[in-house]
Design an enzyme around this catalytic site. Structure first.
Site: not given
Ligand code: UD1
Length: 423
Positions: A22-23, A116, A121, A309, A401
């Site tokens: 999915k990701n 979420c 996030r 995850d 999902r």
């Molecule tokens: C993706 C995955 C999700 C997984 C996560 C971590 C998808 C669709 N989802 O989510 O299943 O749990 O990676 O492996 O691929 N953060 C910030 N600022 C930002 C972006 C992120 O502070 O601009 C923080 C987030 O709040 C979180 C951490 O960084 O604490 C990790 O987030 P991130 O790696 O971005 O996860 P996602 O891409 O949202």
């Protein structure tokens, strides 16, 4: 909204095949609009999140045809730069459309995705990176209005290796003038898959899988056919299903390298997993011992660390492992929603901040519980497979999902699980 009814205690046996990731698939769907030529995607996972992303592509002008598990996408007429709110609110990861729409249309309007179930996030790292490429971003009334008339390659250092930020910047940079370097990039396998997909259309991305990714902007992309990597978290879920029921199963269509951290942890609960190297797909056999052992301390980390995850799923197995286990959740601040539900099922868990202490019990007990998020919901299904008596899991839309007909898959290896449609 449906529910799952599980009668626990059944031994599982046989083989089960893992679906496409999915990701990996979600950012690849966004990347489709980089080209104006037809794209064919094989082995697409039929999941609520993926369906939502397809609705976004349709809404901005793509034509889509499906045949079994093959998707044919014609992005030649894709012309809208406004990403409809209702889908962005539904699926947070649709924020990766931003980078792709900017690359194609040089402008984009998207609603601010917000928090979420598992945490706040923020997207500050996405926006900082895009700004460094020259994107002008106006934030007003919850919307991001972005102009990217003159995107130029830049040297971008991420404060944190965010998966989504790395993907968004990669997508936008494919059409920026010159070279972009992303340092402290996320190293997840899904990033490498996105790189490989972009390159299969004529992009010039290198370094994914390491912490430095280089993107050389190109003018045009061509057609492509692509098969996404197998879903490492779905693979991990099936491994846990066998571990928690003392069963022996074969999990097919995995990439052994991608599930290394998961396999290593599960082996600590009892020596039980044998990889079967094979071409074109690899598989693993798991033969669970009678009793699982507690694991001293598991900490979630970015890849190649233990994935957040899998945290809830591992915890479900630890609830019935002999001894005391500790889990530290380092990535998301609100990712213990499954804990009160597991406690309803007889688990002994205490949490404080980002730490959970799990005291193993011999067996869980069936109860009425509710999924609070995707992987936490799947963890309750695992718990239900172990539990004595009947478990009813509400709110399974969260689970759907990320899993394609989980009940049918688990039933095919002997689980007693069915979906009940709510009135
Ligand atoms: C993706 C995955 C999700 C997984 C996560 C971590 C998808 C669709 N989802 O989510 O299943 O749990 O990676 O492996 O691929 N953060 C910030 N600022 C930002 C972006 C992120 O502070 O601009 C923080 C987030 O709040 C979180 C951490 O960084 O604490 C990790 O987030 P991130 O790696 O971005 O996860 P996602 O891409 O949202």
């Amino acid at each position: 909204m449906g529910k799952f009814r599980i009668r626990g205690g059944r031994r599982l046996e046989g083989s089960i095949r893992v679906i496409g990731s999915k990701n990996a698939f979600l950012p690849i769907l966004a990347a489709v609009i980089l080209t104006r030529k037809p794209v064919v995607l094989y082995d697409f996972p039929r999941l609520a999140d993926v369906e939502n992303m397809l609705l976004i592509l349709l809404s901005i002008g793509c034509r889509i045809k499906r045949e079994n598990s093959t998707l044919y996408i014609d992005p030649s007429d894709c012309s809208s730069w406004v990403i409809p709110d209702k889908y962005v609110k539904e699926i947070r990861s649709s924020i990766v459309m931003l980078g792709a729409v900017l690359a194609r249309m040089k402008k984009a309007v998207i609603t601010y995705p917000g928090g979420c179930e598992i945490g706040q996030r923020p997207i500050n790292l996405h926006l900082q990176g895009l700004k460094q490429l020259g994107v002008v971003i106006n934030e007003s009334h919850g919307y991001l209005e972005c102009e990217a008339a003159n995107m130029e390659g830049a040297d971008i250092h991420l404060d944190y290796p965010s998966v989504g930020a790395t993907e968004n910047i990669m997508l936008a940079a494919t059409r920026a003038k010159g070279r972009t370097v992303i340092r402290n990039a996320a190293k997840e396998p899904e990033i490498t898959d996105l790189q490989n997909f972009i390159n299969s259309m004529g992009g010039r991305v290198a370094g994914a899988g390491s912490n430095t990714i280089t993107i050389d902007g190109v003018e045009t992309f061509h057609e492509t056919e692509y098969t996404v990597i197998p879903d490492r978290i779905v693979a991990g879920t099936y491994l846990v299903s066998a571990a928690i029921t003392g069963s022996e199963i074969v999990v097919e269509n995995v990439c052994l390298e991608h599930i290394q951290a998961i396999v290593t942890k599960l082996r600590e609960t009892g020596r039980m997993i044998t990889p079967c190297k094979g071409a074109p797909v690899e598989s693993v056999r798991i033969k669970a011992p009678q009793h699982l052992w507690a694991i001293d301390h598991t900490k979630t980390h970015p890849y190649p660390g233990f994935p957040t995850d899998m945290q809830a799923l591992l915890m479900s197995a630890l609830t019935v492992s002999k001894g005391t286990s500790i889990i530290t959740e380092n990535i998301f601040e609100n990712r213990f929603k499954h804990v009160p539900e597991l406690i309803r099922m007889g688990a002994r868990i205490r949490t404080e901040g980002k730490i959970a202490v799990i005291q193993g019990v011999p067996r869980l007990k069936g109860a009425a519980v509710a999924a609070g998020d995707l992987r936490g919901g799947a963890a309750l299904v695992m718990a239900g497979l172990n539990a004595e008596g009947e478990t009813i899991i509400d709110n399974i839309r969260h689970i759907e999902r990320g899993y394609d007909k989980l009940e049918e898959c688990l039933r095919s290896i002997g689980a007693d699980i069915e979906k009940l449609e709510s009135d």
